[in-house]
Design an enzyme around this catalytic site. Structure first.
Site, PDB file in Angstrom:
ATOM      1  N   TYR A  93       8.827 -36.352   2.068  1.00  0.00           N
ATOM      2  CA  TYR A  93       8.598 -37.774   1.774  1.00  0.00           C
ATOM      3  C   TYR A  93       8.860 -38.707   2.958  1.00  0.00           C
ATOM      4  O   TYR A  93       8.062 -39.613   3.212  1.00  0.00           O
ATOM      5  CB  TYR A  93       9.375 -38.199   0.513  1.00  0.00           C
ATOM      6  CG  TYR A  93       8.624 -37.775  -0.745  1.00  0.00           C
ATOM      7  CD1 TYR A  93       7.760 -38.659  -1.379  1.00  0.00           C
ATOM      8  CD2 TYR A  93       8.726 -36.483  -1.244  1.00  0.00           C
ATOM      9  CE1 TYR A  93       7.029 -38.268  -2.491  1.00  0.00           C
ATOM     10  CE2 TYR A  93       8.004 -36.074  -2.361  1.00  0.00           C
ATOM     11  CZ  TYR A  93       7.163 -36.980  -2.985  1.00  0.00           C
ATOM     12  OH  TYR A  93       6.433 -36.589  -4.075  1.00  0.00           O
ATOM     13  N   GLU A 135       9.327 -34.153  -9.869  1.00  0.00           N
ATOM     14  CA  GLU A 135       9.004 -32.843  -9.287  1.00  0.00           C
ATOM     15  C   GLU A 135      10.187 -31.880  -9.413  1.00  0.00           C
ATOM     16  O   GLU A 135      10.009 -30.687  -9.631  1.00  0.00           O
ATOM     17  CB  GLU A 135       8.551 -33.029  -7.826  1.00  0.00           C
ATOM     18  CG  GLU A 135       7.148 -33.638  -7.762  1.00  0.00           C
ATOM     19  CD  GLU A 135       6.807 -34.409  -6.491  1.00  0.00           C
ATOM     20  OE1 GLU A 135       7.467 -34.194  -5.444  1.00  0.00           O
ATOM     21  OE2 GLU A 135       5.876 -35.239  -6.546  1.00  0.00           O
TER      22      GLU A 135
HETATM   23  C1  HEM Z   1       4.844 -42.002  -2.730  1.00  0.00           C
HETATM   24  C2  HEM Z   1       4.276 -40.974  -2.111  1.00  0.00           C
HETATM   25  C3  HEM Z   1       3.023 -40.245  -2.535  1.00  0.00           C
HETATM   26  C4  HEM Z   1       1.951 -40.656  -3.294  1.00  0.00           C
HETATM   27  C5  HEM Z   1       1.727 -42.018  -3.939  1.00  0.00           C
HETATM   28  C6  HEM Z   1       1.042 -39.530  -3.375  1.00  0.00           C
HETATM   29  C7  HEM Z   1      -0.160 -39.533  -4.071  1.00  0.00           C
HETATM   30  C8  HEM Z   1      -0.940 -38.426  -4.299  1.00  0.00           C
HETATM   31  C9  HEM Z   1      -2.089 -38.386  -5.183  1.00  0.00           C
HETATM   32  C10 HEM Z   1      -2.630 -39.552  -5.987  1.00  0.00           C
HETATM   33  C11 HEM Z   1      -2.583 -37.117  -5.167  1.00  0.00           C
HETATM   34  C12 HEM Z   1      -3.767 -36.587  -5.965  1.00  0.00           C
HETATM   35  C13 HEM Z   1      -3.239 -36.041  -7.281  1.00  0.00           C
HETATM   36  C14 HEM Z   1      -4.307 -35.494  -8.186  1.00  0.00           C
HETATM   37  O1  HEM Z   1      -5.372 -36.105  -8.285  1.00  0.00           O
HETATM   38  O2  HEM Z   1      -4.062 -34.471  -8.820  1.00  0.00           O
HETATM   39  C15 HEM Z   1      -1.741 -36.355  -4.269  1.00  0.00           C
HETATM   40  C16 HEM Z   1      -1.930 -35.029  -3.969  1.00  0.00           C
HETATM   41  C17 HEM Z   1      -1.263 -34.397  -2.940  1.00  0.00           C
HETATM   42  N1  HEM Z   1      -0.232 -34.906  -2.188  1.00  0.00           N
HETATM   43 FE1  HEM Z   1       0.674 -36.653  -2.462  1.00  0.00          FE
HETATM   44  N2  HEM Z   1       1.549 -38.495  -2.662  1.00  0.00           N
HETATM   45  C18 HEM Z   1       2.754 -38.886  -2.120  1.00  0.00           C
HETATM   46  C19 HEM Z   1       3.576 -38.122  -1.327  1.00  0.00           C
HETATM   47  C20 HEM Z   1       3.225 -36.900  -0.800  1.00  0.00           C
HETATM   48  C21 HEM Z   1       4.025 -36.160   0.166  1.00  0.00           C
HETATM   49  C22 HEM Z   1       5.379 -36.588   0.698  1.00  0.00           C
HETATM   50  C23 HEM Z   1       3.316 -35.040   0.474  1.00  0.00           C
HETATM   51  C24 HEM Z   1       3.720 -33.952   1.462  1.00  0.00           C
HETATM   52  C25 HEM Z   1       3.357 -33.984   2.711  1.00  0.00           C
HETATM   53  C26 HEM Z   1       2.105 -35.053  -0.326  1.00  0.00           C
HETATM   54  C27 HEM Z   1       1.141 -34.072  -0.343  1.00  0.00           C
HETATM   55  C28 HEM Z   1       0.133 -33.964  -1.263  1.00  0.00           C
HETATM   56  C29 HEM Z   1      -0.696 -32.766  -1.432  1.00  0.00           C
HETATM   57  C30 HEM Z   1      -0.592 -31.495  -0.610  1.00  0.00           C
HETATM   58  C31 HEM Z   1      -1.582 -33.048  -2.477  1.00  0.00           C
HETATM   59  C32 HEM Z   1      -2.649 -32.102  -3.051  1.00  0.00           C
HETATM   60  C33 HEM Z   1      -3.906 -32.106  -2.250  1.00  0.00           C
HETATM   61  C34 HEM Z   1      -4.871 -31.136  -2.916  1.00  0.00           C
HETATM   62  O3  HEM Z   1      -5.612 -31.580  -3.804  1.00  0.00           O
HETATM   63  O4  HEM Z   1      -4.851 -29.969  -2.552  1.00  0.00           O
HETATM   64  N3  HEM Z   1       2.089 -36.201  -1.067  1.00  0.00           N
HETATM   65  N4  HEM Z   1      -0.748 -37.170  -3.765  1.00  0.00           N
END
Ligand code: HEM
Length: 142
Positions: A93, A135
């Site tokens: 994060y 999580e």
């Molecule tokens: C407040 C912080 C964050 C927000 C608002 C956010 C938001 C999101 C959203 C909206 C999705 C798509 C979810 C879905 O449609 O199922 C997602 C997927 C993902 N996020 Fe985050 N995220 C955050 C932090 C992080 C962090 C810290 C990481 C790590 C580096 C991360 C890595 C990922 C990954 C790997 C995916 C999946 C991509 C895939 O579809 O393979 N996110 N996140």
């Protein structure tokens, strides 16, 4: 913990800017993230092409609901579910937060005032803590 009224007001004031530049900011954020923290690259190996768009939409939705976070409940659960599937951990994060703030500065230039950056920093980590807690629950159930 709760967000200060100043933070809420400042974040809300940035909604039009986010609608206009959101995708530019999140695209830049991924460049900064992968450059500065290459260890995060593998997490995104199966991420869709439109990932910056998805994240920009999530950020804008968050800004619009920052004084009514209950409205984000389902979105938070979905994000947390995807994060657990892709092995996102609490230590990631601060990396994303750092990259997001750098991207805002790069894209918005002087419009990214210290007050705006401070407010977004507080708001990002607030949402981050909500996601980390959710999580943790999901990882414990595995
Ligand atoms: C407040 C912080 C964050 C927000 C608002 C956010 C938001 C999101 C959203 C909206 C999705 C798509 C979810 C879905 O449609 O199922 C997602 C997927 C993902 N996020 Fe985050 N995220 C955050 C932090 C992080 C962090 C810290 C990481 C790590 C580096 C991360 C890595 C990922 C990954 C790997 C995916 C999946 C991509 C895939 O579809 O393979 N996110 N996140």
């Amino acid at each position: 913990m709760s967000l200060s009224p100043t933070t809420i007001e400042t974040v809300k004031a940035t909604i039009p800017v986010l609608k206009e530049h959101g995708v530019a900011i999140t695209s830049r954020m991924y460049d900064v993230l992968f450059d500065k923290y290459p260890e995060t690259k593998d997490l995104f190996s199966s991420a869709p092409e439109e990932q910056p768009k998805i994240l920009a939409a999530a950020v804008a939705a968050y800004a619009m609901n920052i004084d009514n976070l209950d409205a984000l409940g389902d979105a938070v659960n979905k994000m947390a579910g995807t994060h657990v599937q892709t092995q996102v951990k609490p230590e990631h994060y601060p990396m994303v937060g750092d990259a997001l703030l750098i991207a805002m500065q790069d894209v918005l230039g002087d419009a990214a005032t210290p007050a705006i950056l401070d407010a977004w920093k507080e708001a990002y980590f607030f949402l981050g803590d909500v996601l980390i807690a959710k999580e943790k629950e999901l990882y414990a159930q595995q």
